[in-house]
Write a protein that holds these residues in place. Structure first.
Motif, mmCIF file in Angstrom:
data_model
loop_
_atom_site.group_PDB
_atom_site.id
_atom_site.type_symbol
_atom_site.label_atom_id
_atom_site.label_comp_id
_atom_site.label_asym_id
_atom_site.label_seq_id
_atom_site.Cartn_x
_atom_site.Cartn_y
_atom_site.Cartn_z
ATOM 1 N N ALA A 132 -0.196 10.738 0.464
ATOM 2 C CA ALA A 132 -0.752 11.403 1.636
ATOM 3 C C ALA A 132 0.404 11.899 2.312
ATOM 4 O O ALA A 132 1.385 11.459 2.624
ATOM 5 N N ASN A 143 -6.207 6.003 4.845
ATOM 6 C CA ASN A 143 -6.096 5.407 3.528
ATOM 7 C C ASN A 143 -6.288 3.866 3.470
ATOM 8 O O ASN A 143 -6.690 3.154 2.767
ATOM 9 N N ALA A 181 -12.585 3.512 2.417
ATOM 10 C CA ALA A 181 -11.219 3.728 1.748
ATOM 11 C C ALA A 181 -10.707 2.557 0.713
ATOM 12 O O ALA A 181 -11.129 1.588 0.892
ATOM 13 N N THR A 237 0.933 -1.230 -0.117
ATOM 14 C CA THR A 237 0.119 0.033 0.214
ATOM 15 C C THR A 237 0.881 1.268 -0.200
ATOM 16 O O THR A 237 1.774 1.467 0.818
ATOM 17 N N ASN A 240 -7.876 1.383 -0.051
ATOM 18 C CA ASN A 240 -6.895 0.425 0.480
ATOM 19 C C ASN A 240 -7.467 -0.621 1.797
ATOM 20 O O ASN A 240 -6.762 -1.075 2.467
ATOM 21 N N SER A 258 -3.775 10.878 7.017
ATOM 22 C CA SER A 258 -4.536 10.614 5.966
ATOM 23 C C SER A 258 -3.815 9.009 5.512
ATOM 24 O O SER A 258 -4.422 8.302 4.799
ATOM 25 N N THR A 290 0.975 5.783 -0.805
ATOM 26 C CA THR A 290 -0.117 6.799 -0.965
ATOM 27 C C THR A 290 0.617 8.174 -1.030
ATOM 28 O O THR A 290 1.844 8.223 -0.588
#
Length: 135
Positions: free
Chosen positions: A39, A48, A54, A35, A56, A44, A37
């Motif tokens: 972010a 996520n 979300a 995962t 993920n 955040s 991001t």
């Protein structure tokens, strides 16, 4: 070997079949997924993975207290309030185990002081196009 029976049933799939089973249909007992991001905050990144709906949140994890804590941390400008929320979320994740984080990358940047716009992000995304030499 502990877990050897489970390993006999491991189903290795090509990506589109995995995506269909895991990401689309949420039809799995356990999966391993990377995962990432873009972010920029702890909240955040957590949202996520743990927030209801979300992208993920592969296991469709749902916990009203986590949802409330994520919202409180996101809305607060007080670092102590944010930290309290993240600490409690961490306790809940350790208790309920909706995810098992295996690895978190470390980002280190060394740059000449004349290079402007260099920011060390919370995740592994470096935006070189924001960098410029001081004139």
């Amino acid at each position: 070997l502990v877990g050897s029976e489970m390993c006999k049933e491991t189903d290795v799939k090509e990506y589109s079949a995995w995506f269909n089973d895991v990401q689309t249909n949420h039809d799995f007992d356990i999966t391993c997924a990377a995962t990432t991001t873009n972010a920029s905050t702890t909240g955040s990144v957590l949202a996520n993975i743990l927030a209801e709906g979300a992208v993920n949140n592969l296991g469709l994890y749902s916990n009203a207290e986590v949802t409330e804590l994520l919202a409180t941390a996101n809305e607060s400008f007080d670092d102590e309030v944010k930290q309290e929320c993240y600490d409690r979320i961490n306790e809940i994740v350790l208790e309920e185990c909706p995810i098992i984080p295996l690895y978190s990358g470390f980002v280190m940047i060394a740059a000449d002081s004349e290079l402007q716009g260099v920011v060390c992000p919370a995740v592994n995304s470096l935006y070189f196009y924001d960098w410029s030499w001081q004139t």
